[in-house]
Structures are given as C-alpha cells and as structure tokens.
Motif scaffolding. Structure first.
Motif, PDB file in Angstrom:
ATOM      1  N   ALA A 277       0.833  -1.201   0.000  1.00 32.10           N
ATOM      2  CA  ALA A 277       0.000   0.000   0.000  1.00 32.10           C
ATOM      3  C   ALA A 277       0.869   1.254   0.000  1.00 32.10           C
ATOM      4  N   VAL A 278       2.008   1.183   0.699  1.00 37.56           N
ATOM      5  CA  VAL A 278       2.950   2.300   0.703  1.00 37.56           C
ATOM      6  C   VAL A 278       3.466   2.536  -0.711  1.00 37.56           C
ATOM      7  N   LEU A 279       3.866   1.458  -1.391  1.00 37.15           N
ATOM      8  CA  LEU A 279       4.375   1.580  -2.752  1.00 37.15           C
ATOM      9  C   LEU A 279       3.314   2.144  -3.694  1.00 37.15           C
ATOM     10  N   ASP A 280       2.076   1.687  -3.540  1.00 41.50           N
ATOM     11  CA  ASP A 280       0.989   2.197  -4.375  1.00 41.50           C
ATOM     12  C   ASP A 280       0.805   3.697  -4.179  1.00 41.50           C
ATOM     13  N   ASN A 281       0.909   4.143  -2.919  1.00 41.99           N
ATOM     14  CA  ASN A 281       0.751   5.566  -2.640  1.00 41.99           C
ATOM     15  C   ASN A 281       1.901   6.377  -3.227  1.00 41.99           C
TER      16      ASN A 281
ATOM     17  N   ALA B  66       3.464  12.365   1.599  1.00 47.02           N
ATOM     18  CA  ALA B  66       2.032  12.130   1.418  1.00 47.02           C
ATOM     19  C   ALA B  66       1.628  10.682   1.671  1.00 47.02           C
ATOM     20  N   THR B  67       2.606   9.815   1.942  1.00 43.82           N
ATOM     21  CA  THR B  67       2.327   8.393   2.128  1.00 43.82           C
ATOM     22  C   THR B  67       2.228   8.048   3.607  1.00 43.82           C
ATOM     23  N   ASP B  68       1.226   7.253   3.948  1.00 43.46           N
ATOM     24  CA  ASP B  68       1.037   6.843   5.341  1.00 43.46           C
ATOM     25  C   ASP B  68       1.965   5.679   5.666  1.00 43.46           C
ATOM     26  N   LEU B  69       3.102   5.994   6.296  1.00 46.23           N
ATOM     27  CA  LEU B  69       4.021   4.950   6.741  1.00 46.23           C
ATOM     28  C   LEU B  69       3.781   4.560   8.193  1.00 46.23           C
ATOM     29  N   VAL B  70       3.064   5.408   8.928  1.00 47.63           N
ATOM     30  CA  VAL B  70       2.839   5.136  10.348  1.00 47.63           C
ATOM     31  C   VAL B  70       2.013   3.864  10.536  1.00 47.63           C
ATOM     32  N   THR B  71       0.977   3.692   9.720  1.00 42.57           N
ATOM     33  CA  THR B  71       0.087   2.530   9.891  1.00 42.57           C
ATOM     34  C   THR B  71       0.836   1.202   9.769  1.00 42.57           C
ATOM     35  N   PRO B  72       1.606   0.947   8.683  1.00 36.37           N
ATOM     36  CA  PRO B  72       2.312  -0.341   8.615  1.00 36.37           C
ATOM     37  C   PRO B  72       3.406  -0.483   9.669  1.00 36.37           C
ATOM     38  N   ILE B  73       4.111   0.609  10.008  1.00 30.71           N
ATOM     39  CA  ILE B  73       5.163   0.509  11.021  1.00 30.71           C
ATOM     40  C   ILE B  73       4.548   0.188  12.383  1.00 30.71           C
TER      41      ILE B  73
END
Length: 231
Positions: free
Chosen positions: A77-81, A105-112
């Motif tokens: 999902a990060v890559l897609d964003n 602009a990418t949400d990295l907090v959620t996967p981390i």
C-alpha cells in the motif's frame, strides 16, 4: 527454441499453483493476527491454508520467506501511494522533490505501527525491534524488518525509474537507498519517542522527523555543523 504451447491442463496447473500460494500467504497473515506474532509452525500454516507441508515448501524455502511476503504485501500500500503521488506531481519538478513529496504524502505510520504490534506480541518491544539505546534487538526480528525495508527501497527505485525513464539508474538507486535508509532512522527515533503507537501526537512527531531527514538529504551532509564540544 519454440515457445511452449499452453494447454487447458497447463492453465489449470498454473491457476492451482497461484491459488495455493495465495492461500499460504493469506493463512500466514491470519495466523499473525490469531496468535499475535510470527512464531507459527509449518504444520499450523499448512492446516490454516488447507494444503500439505510439501506444498508450502514448493512455494517458499522457509517460514521467514513467507513472513516477508506478508510484510511485502503490507508495504504494498505504501508503494501504491508513492506511485500515485509520483504520477500526480507537477511537470518540471525535480525528481528528488517529487519523491520527497510522495514520501510525505504516504502513510508509513500505519504499517510501522502494525509491525510493532506483531513483534511486541513476541515479547519484543519497539526498543528491541529498532535497536534503540541499550536494548539489543531480537536478531530474527531485526533481520526480517530490515529485509522488508530494503525490499521496499528496491521497489520504490523501480517505481521512480518508471516515472523518470531517462534518469540514471545508479543515481536513482543511490537516492532511493538514501531516503529509505533515512526513513529507517526516522522509524528508530520515532519509536523511541512514541513507543511505536499510532496517535495524533505520534503522527506529528513522525512528520517532524521525516521533514528533518528530507531537509538534511536535500541540503547535503556538508552543510551540517561540526561537533566542537569537548568531553
């Protein structure tokens, strides 16, 4: 050599292989949620996926490889964003600035935060996962996490080249490697400051650290002040 002719039987075998691989990865993700971690056995995985042990190892060499595939999909999902943000960037914008804007602009907090939750369930808190201070990381968890991040860096480089086909691949690799490596440093500092939780305050800290990292890379390390303190 003549191209091998596809037959209905070949198509069925390929479809079955794809279904089995999908079932194994989905089962691993389910087990991580159910048992709260990555410490599942091949027998548990095979039963969850409704396949044999042999089928599991026909698709993956080790359980760690399966875990990494789950992490790869989590980071997909990060890559897609990043891909979408690179595509929407204005023409004429510098490649570094386009990628930096995509990371912002990418949400990295959620996967981390999800990685933290998974690893914490195995008795490994953020300090151990990210090798902070005097806390020694769990070797297996540290390797899995760093391999997942390294893989993400390679995929971001490939995506960046797709949007900038005339760019020098080596320079793109250097840029993406630096930014992804810097993001790993951001993760470590963020986890230390916030405990790896996903809250409004932790997201503010994340944004601040990410901006500092991007600013440092943009201006160059030569612009950093020297340490004149004495011990």
């Amino acid at each position: 050599m003549a191209e091998q002719r596809r037959t209905p039987a070949t198509d069925r075998r390929e479809a079955l292989k794809a279904r089995h691989r999908r079932a194994i990865v989905d089962a691993a993700a389910e087990l991580m949620t159910e048992i709260g971690g990555t410490d599942f056995t091949v027998d548990q995985l095979a039963a969850q996926a409704d396949v044999s042990r042999r089928t599991v190892f026909n698709h993956f060499k080790t359980l760690d490889d399966i875990t990494l595939e789950v992490f790869r999909e989590m980071l997909g999902a990060v890559l897609d964003n990043v891909d979408a943000n690179l595509a929407s960037a204005g023409e004429g914008t510098l490649m570094f600035d386009r990628l930096a804007a995509a990371l912002r602009a990418t949400d990295l907090v959620t996967p981390i935060a999800e990685f933290t939750r998974i690893f914490e369930s195995e008795g490994c808190g953020p300090a151990q996962i990210f090798d902070l201070g005097d806390h020694r990381p769990n070797p297996r968890q540290a390797v899995l996490f760093e391999r997942a991040i390294s893989d993400l860096g390679g995929r971001i480089a490939a995506t960046t080249l797709h949007h900038h086909p005339s760019a020098d691949p080596f320079e793109v690799d250097l840029m993406c490697g630096a930014l992804v490596g810097g993001s790993l440093a951001v993760v470590r500092r963020w986890a230390l400051a916030t405990g790896g939780t996903d809250t409004a305050e932790s997201r503010r800290v994340w944004t601040e650290l990410l901006d500092r990292m991007i600013g440092t890379y943009r201006t160059g390390f030569g612009a950093l002040g020297s340490d004149t303190s004495t011990s």
